[in-house]
Enzyme design. Structure first.
Site, PDB file in Angstrom:
ATOM      1  N   ASP A 167      -0.892  -6.230  -0.069  1.00  0.00           N
ATOM      2  CA  ASP A 167      -1.257  -5.559   1.176  1.00  0.00           C
ATOM      3  C   ASP A 167      -2.766  -5.385   1.278  1.00  0.00           C
ATOM      4  OD1 ASP A 167       0.698  -4.966   3.046  1.00  0.00           O
ATOM      5  OD2 ASP A 167       1.416  -3.204   1.976  1.00  0.00           O
ATOM      6  N   ASP A 173       0.827  -1.209   0.000  1.00  0.00           N
ATOM      7  CA  ASP A 173       0.000   0.000   0.000  1.00  0.00           C
ATOM      8  C   ASP A 173       0.860   1.259   0.000  1.00  0.00           C
ATOM      9  OD1 ASP A 173       0.913  -0.142   2.598  1.00  0.00           O
ATOM     10  OD2 ASP A 173      -1.064  -0.060   3.544  1.00  0.00           O
ATOM     11  N   SER A 174       2.177   1.065   0.051  1.00  0.00           N
ATOM     12  CA  SER A 174       3.115   2.174  -0.165  1.00  0.00           C
ATOM     13  C   SER A 174       2.925   2.793  -1.535  1.00  0.00           C
ATOM     14  CB  SER A 174       4.559   1.682  -0.008  1.00  0.00           C
ATOM     15  OG  SER A 174       4.780   0.525  -0.804  1.00  0.00           O
ATOM     16  N   LYS A 182      -1.097  -9.543   2.973  1.00  0.00           N
ATOM     17  CA  LYS A 182      -0.352  -9.076   4.149  1.00  0.00           C
ATOM     18  C   LYS A 182      -1.234  -8.156   4.975  1.00  0.00           C
ATOM     19  CE  LYS A 182       3.064  -5.970   3.982  1.00  0.00           C
ATOM     20  NZ  LYS A 182       2.586  -4.939   4.956  1.00  0.00           N
ATOM     21  N   GLU A 216       9.331  -4.220  10.754  1.00  0.00           N
ATOM     22  CA  GLU A 216       9.688  -2.923  10.184  1.00  0.00           C
ATOM     23  C   GLU A 216      10.060  -1.916  11.256  1.00  0.00           C
ATOM     24  OE1 GLU A 216       8.115   0.674   7.235  1.00  0.00           O
ATOM     25  OE2 GLU A 216       6.889  -1.135   7.487  1.00  0.00           O
TER      26      GLU A 216
END
Length: 271
Positions: free
Chosen positions: A89, A50-51, A119, A188
């Protein structure tokens, strides 16, 4: 008579084999067919993150990204690949309300894209949801530590795991997601000692994927545009393996100059 179709793609279970054999897991993000095609031969899995909201659309956070956006880009990545496991995502708002909401949206992603897994961000509080999905045939990759979808409650993109309480909470998150049946866990933005403690903990049997975490993780992932030097700014944990921004700017400058001067298109570019 029906025929059995055997896919050559890697599956979620193959990451466990990498861990068992001591082979590092290689992963990058992709949002387009052409970049995914380049990564396909080199990555064990490709994350449609989703970045993409920040990288492709200039959003300040990942929060505005929709399920429809994720599906469209995942379809593109699937068209560009034949080998790597593709993980998608689940965007903010697509799984938090209930286990049932999470399953319906995850099933939609897998059906409409053909991807091999989804994810989800979040630790112990989402362990029940992870187990619910896994029991129903949805391979789930977990994500703990700095979870960008929680940026507003975290107070920004802050490194996680500082202090005894931070370490305790992250270890609980990792144990809970591991025990719920996730096939891998992204760690992360976690301070190195804590990330290493999680990655080397005998109770954490699922592969760990680091991004701004310890080298002890079973694999690593980066945002492709960051490691290629396309982003204006990149986090401390990013090593730039290329400088494509400079190369693209030079190419565009050359194009503009030749158009202005009338040198392009030349005879060899004309029908």
């Amino acid at each position: 008579m029906s025929q059995l179709v055997i896919s050559r793609r890697l599956r979620a279970i193959d990451l466990a084999k990498c861990k068992a054999e001591g082979r590092k897991i290689i992963a990058l993000t992709a949002y387009h067919a052409h970049t995914a095609g380049i990564l396909d031969a080199h990555c064990d899995f490709i994350l449609v993150g989703d970045s993409l909201g920040m990288v492709m659309h200039g959003m300040e956070t990942t929060l505005p990204v929709t399920l429809e956006m994720m599906i469209v880009q995942a379809q593109a990545v699937m068209r560009g690949t034949t080998r790597a496991l593709v993980v998608v995502d689940m965007p903010f708002g697509s799984y938090e309300a209930s286990r049932e909401q999470a399953f319906m949206n995850a099933a939609r992603v897998l059906k409409e894209t053909g991807a091999g897994a989804i994810k989800m961000e979040g630790g112990a509080r989402f362990a029940d949801t992870v187990a619910f999905l896994v029991e129903r045939g949805v391979p789930v990759m977990g994500h703990i530590g700095l979870t960008p979808q929680s940026v507003n409650t975290m107070g920004g993109f802050r490194v996680q795991g500082r202090g005894e309480e931070g370490e305790r909470r992250l270890m609980e998150d990792a144990r809970a997601i591991n025990d719920a049946g996730a096939f891998a866990i992204v760690l992360e933005g976690i301070v190195e000692p804590v990330a290493r403690a999680i990655a080397t903990n005998a109770a954490i049997t699922t592969p760990t994927i680091g991004i701004g975490a310890s080298v002890e993780c079973d694999g690593q992932i980066l945002v492709l545009e960051d490691m290629l030097g396309l982003s204006d700014r990149a986090p401390k944990f990013v090593k730039r393996f290329g400088s494509l921004r400079d190369q693209i700017e030079e190419a565009v400058r050359g194009y503009a100059e030749e158009v202005r001067s009338g040198r392009f298109p030349a005879d060899e570019h004309t029908y």
